[in-house]
Enzyme design. Structure first.
Site, PDB file in Angstrom:
ATOM      1  N   GLY A  84      54.788  71.202  60.693  1.00 47.50           N
ATOM      2  CA  GLY A  84      53.772  71.640  61.650  1.00 47.50           C
ATOM      3  C   GLY A  84      52.482  70.872  61.469  1.00 47.50           C
ATOM      4  CB  CYS A 106      49.286  71.970  53.677  1.00 49.00           C
ATOM      5  SG  CYS A 106      48.111  71.669  55.015  1.00 49.00           S
ATOM      6  CG  LEU A 107      51.811  67.317  57.119  1.00 48.68           C
ATOM      7  CD1 LEU A 107      51.922  66.937  58.587  1.00 48.68           C
ATOM      8  CD2 LEU A 107      52.716  66.435  56.271  1.00 48.68           C
TER       9      LEU A 107
HETATM   10 NI    NI Z   1      48.957  72.708  56.823  1.00 45.23          NI
END
Ligand code: NI
Length: 169
Positions: free
Chosen positions: A45, A92-93
């Site tokens: 996401g 998380c990216l």
């Molecule tokens: Ni994230």
């Protein structure tokens, strides 16, 4: 167009994002860029604040490009309900290389608009519920590390501080 992803520590990640007034071509271009950026990373996401855009938009694909039908884009999303509890590893990216076990509701219902400005209602459980909540958090300026307590949080924050001081973040 693939956009650079902001990392933990950037102020843009820590502020609540602004609602989208109307789903225009500009918003659709933003969504397309976000999808490309998410797949290139690759990730499950991506929220608009992660590419420095102050808008309440996120994209999710729990199949990470394996199944077109899993791809979601939501504009101005809101929770309709949250139930149960799950404890799973989350990353998380914007925090590359880090992950932690985060408690989240197990099932959620989120409503919002799709890329055509039409109402959309998503029921998610397990990984999809987690992804929906993780991206909703981004729109409110919250990262998964902010949901950790005590030493778990301190260890990650300290390691990132060290990386930053040595120019590796
Ligand atoms: Ni994230």
């Amino acid at each position: 167009m693939i956009r650079p992803i902001l990392k933990y520590g950037d102020r843009g990640l820590q502020q609540p994002a602004s609602p989208v007034d109307a789903v225009t071509d500009e918003v659709r271009t933003l969504i397309d860029d976000m999808i490309q950026t998410m797949y290139a990373a690759p990730g499950v996401g991506l929220a608009a604040p992660q590419i420095g855009v102050d808008r309440r938009v996120f994209v999710i694909d729990v199949s990470v490009g394996q199944s077109v039908s899993e791809l979601l884009a939501l504009v101005n999303p809101q929770f309709e309900s949250r139930d149960g509890m799950q404890l799973e590893e989350e990353g998380c990216l914007s925090l590359p290389g880090f992950s932690a076990t985060v408690a989240r509701p197990a099932c959620v219902v989120v409503t919002g608009l799709d890329r055509d400005g039409q109402p959309l209602r998503i029921e998610g459980s397990d990984l999809l519920a987690r992804a929906l909540q993780h991206e909703m958090d981004h729109l409110d300026g919250t990262l998964f590390v902010d949901r950790l307590r005590g030493i778990k949080r301190d260890v990650i924050v300290r390691r990132i501080g060290k990386l930053r001081r040595t120019g590796k973040w």
